[in-house]
Design a protein around this motif. Structure first.
Motif, PDB file in Angstrom:
ATOM      1  N   HIS A   1      -6.074  11.544   2.356  1.00  0.00           N
ATOM      2  CA  HIS A   1      -5.808  11.239   0.952  1.00  0.00           C
ATOM      3  C   HIS A   1      -6.028   9.769   0.694  1.00  0.00           C
ATOM      4  CE1 HIS A   1      -1.995   9.610   2.440  1.00  0.00           C
ATOM      5  NE2 HIS A   1      -1.851  10.728   3.098  1.00  0.00           N
ATOM      6  N   ASP A   2      -6.134   9.440  -0.582  1.00  0.00           N
ATOM      7  CA  ASP A   2      -6.323   8.048  -0.984  1.00  0.00           C
ATOM      8  C   ASP A   2      -5.053   7.256  -0.737  1.00  0.00           C
ATOM      9  OD1 ASP A   2      -8.890   8.564  -1.898  1.00  0.00           O
ATOM     10  OD2 ASP A   2      -8.221   8.955  -3.943  1.00  0.00           O
ATOM     11  N   LYS A   3      -5.227   5.966  -0.603  1.00  0.00           N
ATOM     12  CA  LYS A   3      -4.117   5.009  -0.567  1.00  0.00           C
ATOM     13  C   LYS A   3      -4.294   4.092  -1.765  1.00  0.00           C
ATOM     14  CE  LYS A   3      -2.107   5.856   3.426  1.00  0.00           C
ATOM     15  NZ  LYS A   3      -0.720   6.143   3.589  1.00  0.00           N
ATOM     16  N   TYR A   4      -3.204   3.598  -2.274  1.00  0.00           N
ATOM     17  CA  TYR A   4      -3.244   2.753  -3.456  1.00  0.00           C
ATOM     18  C   TYR A   4      -2.611   1.404  -3.170  1.00  0.00           C
ATOM     19  CZ  TYR A   4      -4.217   7.264  -5.510  1.00  0.00           C
ATOM     20  OH  TYR A   4      -4.777   8.495  -5.783  1.00  0.00           O
ATOM     21  N   ILE A   5      -3.274   0.357  -3.623  1.00  0.00           N
ATOM     22  CA  ILE A   5      -2.714  -0.985  -3.523  1.00  0.00           C
ATOM     23  C   ILE A   5      -1.886  -1.191  -4.776  1.00  0.00           C
ATOM     24  CG2 ILE A   5      -3.231  -3.455  -3.444  1.00  0.00           C
ATOM     25  CD1 ILE A   5      -5.857  -2.652  -2.005  1.00  0.00           C
ATOM     26  N   ILE A   6      -0.637  -1.548  -4.577  1.00  0.00           N
ATOM     27  CA  ILE A   6       0.283  -1.663  -5.713  1.00  0.00           C
ATOM     28  C   ILE A   6       0.938  -3.041  -5.731  1.00  0.00           C
ATOM     29  CG2 ILE A   6       0.721   0.804  -5.879  1.00  0.00           C
ATOM     30  CD1 ILE A   6       3.308   0.356  -4.336  1.00  0.00           C
TER      31      ILE A   6
ATOM     32  N   GLN B   1       7.492   8.127  -3.718  1.00  0.00           N
ATOM     33  CA  GLN B   1       6.474   8.732  -2.856  1.00  0.00           C
ATOM     34  C   GLN B   1       7.092   9.853  -2.027  1.00  0.00           C
ATOM     35  OE1 GLN B   1       4.657   5.899  -0.256  1.00  0.00           O
ATOM     36  NE2 GLN B   1       6.435   5.702   1.053  1.00  0.00           N
ATOM     37  N   TYR B   2       8.384   9.774  -1.742  1.00  0.00           N
ATOM     38  CA  TYR B   2       9.040  10.825  -0.971  1.00  0.00           C
ATOM     39  C   TYR B   2       9.221  12.083  -1.813  1.00  0.00           C
ATOM     40  CZ  TYR B   2       9.759   6.681   1.770  1.00  0.00           C
ATOM     41  OH  TYR B   2       9.538   5.520   2.460  1.00  0.00           O
TER      42      TYR B   2
ATOM     43  N   VAL C   1       0.868  -1.181   0.000  1.00  0.00           N
ATOM     44  CA  VAL C   1       0.000   0.000   0.000  1.00  0.00           C
ATOM     45  C   VAL C   1       0.903   1.228   0.000  1.00  0.00           C
ATOM     46  CG1 VAL C   1      -1.727   1.306   1.298  1.00  0.00           C
ATOM     47  CG2 VAL C   1      -1.825  -1.186   1.257  1.00  0.00           C
ATOM     48  N   SER C   2       0.514   2.221  -0.767  1.00  0.00           N
ATOM     49  CA  SER C   2       1.291   3.452  -0.845  1.00  0.00           C
ATOM     50  C   SER C   2       0.344   4.632  -1.018  1.00  0.00           C
ATOM     51  CB  SER C   2       2.256   3.390  -2.032  1.00  0.00           C
ATOM     52  OG  SER C   2       3.056   4.553  -2.098  1.00  0.00           O
TER      53      SER C   2
ATOM     54  N   SER D   1      -0.686  12.838  -6.333  1.00  0.00           N
ATOM     55  CA  SER D   1      -1.208  11.636  -5.668  1.00  0.00           C
ATOM     56  C   SER D   1      -2.729  11.614  -5.605  1.00  0.00           C
ATOM     57  CB  SER D   1      -0.642  11.541  -4.249  1.00  0.00           C
ATOM     58  OG  SER D   1      -1.022  12.677  -3.492  1.00  0.00           O
ATOM     59  N   GLY D   2      -3.385  12.688  -5.998  1.00  0.00           N
ATOM     60  CA  GLY D   2      -4.844  12.790  -5.939  1.00  0.00           C
ATOM     61  C   GLY D   2      -5.270  13.954  -5.056  1.00  0.00           C
TER      62      GLY D   2
END
Length: 110
Positions: free
Chosen positions: A104-109, A50-51, A20-21, A90-91
Motif C-alpha cells: 500500500h501507499d505511504k503518506y508523508i504528513i 491509522q489503527y 510517514v503514515s 487508505s487507498g
C-alpha cells in the motif's frame, strides 16, 4: 504521526513535525470521505486513526477473502487472499502472493 500524539504535544511543539503514515483521515478520496463520515457519526465526532482504519481494513479483507474463496476453510481462504486488491480508505491495497504482505501507499504528513 497520530493526531492524538500530536495534539498531546501542544501546537508549539507539534508545529512542523513531518512523519510517514499508511493512513491519515484527511486523504481526499470518495472511499475515505465516506469512511470518515460514518466513523465520526458512530464515535461522537472523533476522527479515525491509522489503527481504526487498519482494523476496518483487516475486517474488510477477511470478508472479501472469504467471499472470494466461497468458504471459511483456512487453505482456501489463504489462497483467495493471494493477489486480492481492495479499495480501502487508505487507498488501494494488494496482498502479495509470495509472502502475503499488504502492499500500500505511504503518506508523508505534517
Amino acid at each position: 504521526m497520530e493526531i492524538a500524539a500530536v495534539q498531546g504535544m501542544g501546537p508549539k511543539v507539534a508545529n512542523g513535525i513531518v512523519s510517514v503514515s499508511r493512513y491519515i483521515y484527511t486523504l481526499d478520496s470518495p472511499r475515505n470521505t465516506a469512511f470518515v463520515t460514518k466513523y465520526k457519526a458512530a464515535s461522537k465526532g472523533e476522527v479515525p486513526s491509522q489503527y481504526s482504519e487498519s482494523s476496518y481494513a483487516a475486517g474488510y479483507l477477511l470478508v472479501k477473502g472469504i467471499e472470494k474463496a466461497g468458504s471459511v476453510d483456512t487453505d482456501r481462504a489463504i489462497k483467495a487472499f493471494e493477489g486480492i486488491q481492495l479499495d480501502l480508505p487508505s487507498g488501494m491495497v494488494t496482498i502479495r502472493p509470495g509472502d502475503h504482505q499488504a502492499l500500500h501507499d505511504k503518506y508523508i504528513i505534517r
